[in-house]
Scaffold this active site. Structure first.
Site, short mmCIF file in Angstrom:
data_model
loop_
_atom_site.label_atom_id
_atom_site.label_comp_id
_atom_site.label_asym_id
_atom_site.label_seq_id
_atom_site.Cartn_x
_atom_site.Cartn_y
_atom_site.Cartn_z
N GLY A 240 0.82 -1.20 0.09
CA GLY A 240 -0.08 -0.43 -0.14
C GLY A 240 0.53 1.05 0.00
N GLY A 276 4.18 -3.42 -3.93
CA GLY A 276 3.51 -3.99 -5.51
C GLY A 276 4.40 -2.18 -6.63
N ARG A 277 2.93 -1.46 -5.90
CA ARG A 277 3.27 -0.07 -6.26
C ARG A 277 5.00 0.39 -6.35
NH1 ARG A 277 -1.16 3.49 -8.13
NH2 ARG A 277 -2.60 1.92 -6.68
N ARG A 313 -6.16 3.13 -15.84
CA ARG A 313 -5.37 3.68 -14.68
C ARG A 313 -6.46 5.12 -13.82
NH1 ARG A 313 -2.29 5.11 -11.86
NH2 ARG A 313 -3.62 4.91 -9.74
N TYR A 317 -9.71 5.46 -12.31
CA TYR A 317 -9.97 6.55 -10.74
C TYR A 317 -9.66 7.54 -10.91
CZ TYR A 317 -8.31 1.20 -9.88
OH TYR A 317 -7.94 -0.28 -10.59
N CYS A 343 -13.10 3.68 -28.26
CA CYS A 343 -14.54 4.83 -28.81
C CYS A 343 -15.59 4.94 -27.42
CB CYS A 343 -15.46 3.81 -29.29
SG CYS A 343 -14.74 3.48 -31.32
N GLU A 344 -14.68 5.37 -26.39
CA GLU A 344 -14.89 5.68 -24.96
C GLU A 344 -15.19 7.37 -24.39
OE1 GLU A 344 -16.75 4.09 -21.97
OE2 GLU A 344 -16.18 1.67 -23.40
N TYR A 372 0.30 -1.75 -12.07
CA TYR A 372 -0.96 -1.89 -12.44
C TYR A 372 -1.33 -1.42 -13.67
CZ TYR A 372 -1.58 -2.60 -7.91
OH TYR A 372 -1.48 -3.45 -6.36
N1 LLP Z 1 -1.54 -6.80 -0.45
C1 LLP Z 1 -3.17 -6.93 -0.75
C2 LLP Z 1 -3.51 -8.15 -0.38
C3 LLP Z 1 -3.78 -6.10 -2.01
O1 LLP Z 1 -5.07 -6.49 -2.21
C4 LLP Z 1 -2.73 -5.35 -2.32
C5 LLP Z 1 -3.00 -4.22 -3.70
C6 LLP Z 1 -1.26 -5.03 -2.45
C7 LLP Z 1 -1.16 -6.08 -1.75
C8 LLP Z 1 -0.12 -4.09 -3.18
O2 LLP Z 1 -0.84 -2.71 -2.70
P1 LLP Z 1 0.58 -2.29 -3.44
O3 LLP Z 1 1.72 -2.10 -2.36
O4 LLP Z 1 0.94 -2.27 -4.78
O5 LLP Z 1 -0.25 -0.74 -3.22
N2 LLP Z 1 -5.93 -1.12 -9.63
C9 LLP Z 1 -5.45 0.08 -8.62
C10 LLP Z 1 -4.72 -1.20 -7.26
C11 LLP Z 1 -5.13 -1.87 -6.27
C12 LLP Z 1 -4.51 -2.76 -5.36
C13 LLP Z 1 -5.26 -3.92 -5.18
N3 LLP Z 1 -4.43 -4.47 -3.99
C14 LLP Z 1 -4.35 1.21 -9.10
O6 LLP Z 1 -3.92 1.06 -9.76
O7 LLP Z 1 -4.55 2.15 -8.52
#
Ligand code: LLP
Length: 423
Positions: A240, A276-277, A313, A317, A343-344, A372
């Site tokens: 997160g 992740g991000r 994205r 969002y 086409c949106e 993402y």
């Molecule tokens: N762990 C769990 C259980 C998760 O659901 C997620 C992300 C992560 C870890 C990794 O989170 P991060 O460190 O990447 O924030 N598509 C959206 C983001 C969806 C995140 C879903 N879960 C976007 O493009 O902003």
């Protein structure tokens, strides 16, 4: 800090490779990742937890290309997965199953079977129903499933509502108040071995506060569980941590980890994290070419060859991504909408953005597209998905070929509609 920069010619490069070269040789749209950036981000994140036993499990959903997963596996990363497909990707990329944690609200029996058969490190169980399912699968296979309960701490992560997960209203995890009885249930099951406690409150968090608040709640639950003799060996603090897309100033990994670790104190648990991000977000760009420009008298549109099917994205969002012409910088001179060919009306990358004049044929890089990005792409409008390239110093590798029109129709058939009806 990332390795996309202006090269000696003033144009945008990835490490020692001009993006113009990638576009000329691989075409557009193309996702371009920087190996040095991914490694740098992983190492910085990992180092932030160095004072305690820990495991960094990269959230595969953020960027699941085999080459990227392989890079991370070689650095010793574990993986956070949410599907059978992600599990198979991790294994194919050389990831070790005993470093895999399996999250998700809707894991199916075949997914759980495969996870137990390969021996994942832990299943992050999100409901009593899943616990019962997993217990049954484990007993049938004659194993005990290592389990951590994902508990929803009911904390506001102050992020976009679609990517907030730690509020009671969200579908994720077991309600905080139901955690103790669910652990008791788990302890009584022959197919379950309780090993951990898990939470994840949301994505793209720009402040430390919500992480700290959630950690405090989980630590008091952890103490209660330990007092009752529940053998929690690891605390999974989720992912997160946000990145800078525009003006956000999220904490550095070290600052974030220190704040979380301070709340955990000297409690005897290993820390698992699921970033992740923060690892891949700023390690990738989407390279796209301007098809044409048009002006309706009110708005000037720059139409590029990537669309919302390639990068959703902004549409989903209202996310802001920096758009940079690849050519040497020149002053912003126009206010434009940068749009794709889909086409949106939601198919835009920027609205009312001040940019230098862009002509047909010019290359534009969408920054911060490594997380993402490609993983959320689709074939909408029957558009083949983009290629993916991994830059490594002065070389690059095409790590996913651009889809072909043939790929688009794979698996489809024309039934014989003129055949007589069956009797
Ligand atoms: N762990 C769990 C259980 C998760 O659901 C997620 C992300 C992560 C870890 C990794 O989170 P991060 O460190 O990447 O924030 N598509 C959206 C983001 C969806 C995140 C879903 N879960 C976007 O493009 O902003």
């Amino acid at each position: 800090m990332n390795h996309f920069h202006r090269g000696p010619d003033g144009a945008l490069w990835a490490e020692d490779v001009p993006l113009e070269q990638v576009a000329a040789e691989v075409g557009t749209p193309t996702y371009v990742y920087s190996r040095a950036t991914i490694e740098r981000h992983y190492r910085a994140f990992d180092a932030a937890w160095a004072s305690v036993p820990h495991l960094v499990c990269f959230a595969v959903k953020a960027c699941s290309n085999l080459a990227v997963l392989n890079l991370l596996a070689r650095l010793g990363a574990g993986f956070d997965i949410v599907s059978l497909g992600e599990l198979e990707r991790v294994l194919r990329a050389g990831g070790s199953p005993d470093r895999v944690v399996f999250s998700g609200v809707g894991k199916t029996v075949p997914e759980l079977e495969r996870a137990l058969a390969v021996g994942v490190r832990c299943v992050n169980v999100e409901s009593p129903a899943e616990l019962a399912m997993l217990d049954e699968v484990a007993r049938r296979l004659g194993v005990r499933a290592p389990v951590s309960l994902r508990v929803n701490p009911d904390v506001d992560p102050k992020t976009h509502p679609y990517i907030a997960t730690g509020l009671k209203r969200n579908k994720f995890g077991i309600p905080y108040d139901a955690a103790l009885p669910t652990y008791e249930d788990a302890m009584g099951r022959a197919g379950i071995e309780v090993v951990g406690l898990d939470f994840h409150i949301g994505s793209q968090l720009a402040e430390t506060g919500p992480f700290v608040e959630a950690t405090e709640r989980m630590v008091s639950l952890l103490d209660e569980l330990h007092a009752r003799g529940v053998p929690i060996r690891h605390l999974d603090v989720g992912g997160g941590l946000g990145i800078t897309y525009r003006a956000e100033a999220p904490p550095e990994p070290a600052e974030y980890a220190a704040a979380v670790l301070e709340r955990i104190g000297d409690r005897a648990v290993e820390i698992v994290t699921e970033p992740g991000r923060v690892i891949v977000g700023n390690a990738g760009v989407l390279l796209t070419r301007c098809v044409l420009t048009k002006d309706n008298g009110e708005t000037r549109f720059v139409v590029v060859d990537a669309g919302m099917n390639d990068a959703i994205r902004p549409a989903l969002y209202s996310a802001w991504h920096d758009l940079e012409p690849v050519a040497p910088p020149r002053a912003a001179s126009a206010v434009v909408d940068v749009v794709g060919p889909v086409c949106e009306s939601g198919d835009f990358f920027a609205r009312d953005r001040e940019l230098p004049e862009l002509a047909a044929g010019e290359l534009v890089a969408m920054r911060s597209a490594g997380a993402y990005g490609f993983v959320m792409s689709s074939n909408y409008n029957s558009r083949p998905r983009a290629a993916e390239v991994l830059v490594d110093g002065d070389r690059y590798h095409v790590v996913r070929a651009r889809e072909t029109v043939e790929d688009l129709m794979r698996g489809e058939t024309l039934p014989d509609l003129d055949a007589p009806p069956s009797a």
